[in-house]
Enzyme design. Structure first.
Site, PDB file in Angstrom:
ATOM      1  N   TRP A 173       0.795  -6.289  26.430  1.00  0.00           N
ATOM      2  CA  TRP A 173       1.201  -6.655  25.074  1.00  0.00           C
ATOM      3  C   TRP A 173       2.638  -7.162  25.100  1.00  0.00           C
ATOM      4  O   TRP A 173       3.506  -6.567  25.711  1.00  0.00           O
ATOM      5  CB  TRP A 173       1.141  -5.453  24.140  1.00  0.00           C
ATOM      6  CG  TRP A 173      -0.245  -4.959  23.866  1.00  0.00           C
ATOM      7  CD1 TRP A 173      -0.764  -3.748  24.223  1.00  0.00           C
ATOM      8  CD2 TRP A 173      -1.283  -5.642  23.169  1.00  0.00           C
ATOM      9  NE1 TRP A 173      -2.068  -3.639  23.787  1.00  0.00           N
ATOM     10  CE2 TRP A 173      -2.417  -4.788  23.138  1.00  0.00           C
ATOM     11  CE3 TRP A 173      -1.384  -6.906  22.561  1.00  0.00           C
ATOM     12  CZ2 TRP A 173      -3.612  -5.150  22.528  1.00  0.00           C
ATOM     13  CZ3 TRP A 173      -2.584  -7.250  21.960  1.00  0.00           C
ATOM     14  CH2 TRP A 173      -3.683  -6.385  21.945  1.00  0.00           C
TER      15      TRP A 173
ATOM     16  N   LYS B  90      -1.186 -10.996  23.771  1.00  0.00           N
ATOM     17  CA  LYS B  90      -1.718 -10.292  24.932  1.00  0.00           C
ATOM     18  C   LYS B  90      -1.704 -11.224  26.124  1.00  0.00           C
ATOM     19  O   LYS B  90      -2.506 -12.141  26.223  1.00  0.00           O
ATOM     20  CB  LYS B  90      -3.133  -9.777  24.669  1.00  0.00           C
ATOM     21  CG  LYS B  90      -3.535  -8.718  25.654  1.00  0.00           C
ATOM     22  CD  LYS B  90      -4.529  -7.750  25.063  1.00  0.00           C
ATOM     23  CE  LYS B  90      -4.535  -6.443  25.829  1.00  0.00           C
ATOM     24  NZ  LYS B  90      -5.482  -5.487  25.309  1.00  0.00           N
TER      25      LYS B  90
ATOM     26  N   GLU C  87       0.816  -1.226   0.000  1.00  0.00           N
ATOM     27  CA  GLU C  87       0.000   0.000   0.000  1.00  0.00           C
ATOM     28  C   GLU C  87       0.844   1.268   0.000  1.00  0.00           C
ATOM     29  O   GLU C  87       0.321   2.366  -0.147  1.00  0.00           O
ATOM     30  CB  GLU C  87      -0.896   0.029   1.251  1.00  0.00           C
ATOM     31  CG  GLU C  87      -2.053  -0.957   1.224  1.00  0.00           C
ATOM     32  CD  GLU C  87      -1.690  -2.307   1.842  1.00  0.00           C
ATOM     33  OE1 GLU C  87      -0.495  -2.653   1.847  1.00  0.00           O
ATOM     34  OE2 GLU C  87      -2.616  -3.001   2.303  1.00  0.00           O
TER      35      GLU C  87
END
Ligand code: AMP
Length: 522
Positions: A442, A437, A327
């Site tokens: 995290w 998690k 992208e």
């Protein structure tokens, strides 16, 4: 005051015509298994590209038509890279490794009117031909011996008979010149459409000295598949500057790559980390000479710091860690040291170089947390990386559901979770979907992978989340030991401490007791 400078559309036509006039005698080459490299000049390349464009025109290709490629890296692939956009067509590079279902979806969704296929890859296309609704012609490029398959056209014969295009059509800079599909974890692959302007300015930025510094003096080896993210835009940039270019040919293996680097005195060669890990093994065993290399852009996934360090210290080659996406055309960030960092101790220098780097000129970035707030550039706070700029996708092709990838204020949501340090260097902690998690915290799989791969006995390591009754998720490391270190235990458990006897020896009796209910793997 406005309008006092010439308004010149930024199209690939300018690059091509400039190259035709300036670099006619320079060389392009393709690896042909079992034979010496096939070589020709830029004059040949330009003439054949003009002929290919003539052939495409005769087959009815008009402005905006999608021209698909299904091919390895080769000079012929480069000819299409240029002929289709110069005519106003849209080069659609199709990933040869996708499933038949994905291939069918992508080619139909893009609406390719023509598909150029390497003869060696025809067995993948043949069975899905009946499902490809829009393809009117198949052009087969003879990269292997044997007759051209029935129902397909012979690329070389078409080129011989075609009348070359001498006057290119006038194009607008925002006309599409290429497209590429990218696969997410959910839903169908999504199409990214590149404009001439996007590729034009991307090439300029990429060739800056502070970026990859690609120049006429470079000998480029193309290993990144040309069906992936414009092969990092180097086939466009290489022609722009008139560099010598070598194409890796069908399915190049680490040995082929090392041999070409040595024999052709390659100065520029990009690849993903796994390729460089494999080449490292070979060079260590057999001592290939990599000293001609000036620049190795490395990206696609995180480059382990240990790899950067080994290439520099052992082989004298400096890798340039970079981040990008289909992208983003794909250049997003590049990890080059700023001049004053060169004097820093090794420890600090490599820590910076293992980050994904700071934004290329033209690209703006920010990291945004779950509440939608931009996080500070403190090297600690994590957020989703969002980017914008003239070569960043604004919308996916014909894909309304892709709209959620864009923020209301016009940024592209990359899905990568990063920290940004006060010097502006981003560090990717993970893809949002790959983060682990554990107990509400995290954990970055990339950090752990880098650490594991720094171990001399580890060849490759990937860390994934697995469900855990107490912590919700815990990391599981999947490790490939280096071949000389096979004969390892089946399983490894992490414990707080190894119990010790009164004199400080490991107390295996206690351990055996502790693990007597252990369920071994099948
Ligand atoms: P693709 O569009 O297939 O090229 O994949 C883009 C994705 O690859 C990014 O969103 C990142 O998750 C990952 N990626 C690319 N470069 C790097 C890098 N240097 N370090 C870590 N991940 C990377």
């Amino acid at each position: 005051m406005k309008g006092l400078m010439m308004d010149y559309p930024l199209t690939l036509t300018h690059f091509f015509e400039r190259c035709r006039r300036l670099f006619a005698t320079k060389t392009l080459a393709t690896r042909v298994p079992g034979s010496p490299l096939f070589r020709y000049t830029y004059a040949d390349f330009c003439e054949r590209t003009a002929r290919l464009a003539g052939a495409l025109e005769a087959l009815g290709i008009k402005k905006g038509d999608r021209v698909g490629t299904f091919a390895w890296n080769s000079h012929r692939h480069l000819e299409i890279y240029w002929a289709a956009p110069l005519l106003g067509g849209v080069l659609h590079t199709v990933n040869i490794r996708l499933s038949p279902q994905d291939l069918t979806y992508i080619i139909n969704h893009a609406g390719d009117t023509l598909l150029l296929v390497d003869q060696s890859l025809w067995p993948i296309i043949e069975p899905i031909r009946k499902d490809l609704k829009t393809v009117r012609h198949y052009l087969v490029m003879p990269d292997t011996a044997g007759p051209i398959p029935a129902g397909a056209l012979d690329y070389e014969a078409l080129l011989r008979e075609a009348s070359p295009v001498r006057e290119w059509p006038q194009l607008d800079e925002d006309d599409a010149c290429g497209m590429c599909y990218t696969s997410g974890t959910t839903g169908h692959p999504k199409g990214v459409v590149y404009s001439h302007r996007a590729i034009f300015v991307h090439c300029l930025a990429m060739c800056m000295t502070d970026s990859l510094g690609i120049s006429e003096r470079d000998v480029i080896l193309h290993i990144v598949p040309m069906f992936h993210a414009n092969a990092w835009c180097v086939p466009f940039g290489g022609v722009m500057v008139g560099a010598t270019q070598i194409f890796g040919g069908p399915n190049p293996q680490p040995r082929d790559i090392a041999e070409m680097i040595q024999a052709e005195k390659v100065t520029f060669v990009g690849a993903v980390p796994t390729v460089w890990i494999a080449i490292k093994e070979l060079v260590e065993k057999e001592g290939f000479d990599l000293s001609s290399i000036r620049c190795i852009p490395i990206g696609g996934s995180a480059a382990p710091r240990s790899l950067l360090e080994l290439y520099e210290k052992k082989f004298g080659v400096r890798m340039t860690h970079a981040w990008g996406m289909t992208e983003t055309s794909p250049l997003g960030t590049i990890s080059r040291l700023k001049s004053y960092m060169e004097a820093w101790p090794d420890e600090q220098r490599f820590a910076v170089r293992a980050k994904q780097g700071y934004a290329s000129v033209g690209v703006e970035l920010r990291a945004v947390d779950e509440a939608g707030q931009e996080v500070p550039w403190d090297g600690k706070s994590m957020g989703e990386l969002q980017v914008r700029g003239p070569w960043i996708v604004k919308a996916y092709y014909n894909n309304p559901e892709g709209a959620k990838q864009f923020t209301p204020d016009g940024w592209f949501r990359t899905g990568d979770v990063v920290t940004i340090d006060p010097e502006g260097y981003i560090q990717i902690a993970d893809r949002t979907k790959d983060l682990i998690k554990s107990g509400g915290e995290w954990i970055s799989s990339i950090d752990m992978e880098s650490m594991l791969m720094a171990h001399p006995k580890v060849l490759e390591a990937a860390v994934i989340a697995v469900p855990h009754p107490k912590w919700v998720e815990r990391p599981l490391a999947c490790i490939v030991p280096r071949p000389e270190h096979k004969g390892l235990p089946d399983e490894v458990v992490f414990v707080e401490a190894i119990p010790k006897t009164g004199v400080g020896k490991f107390d295996k009796k206690v351990l055996r007791e502790q693990f007597k209910a252990w369920q071994p793997k099948e």
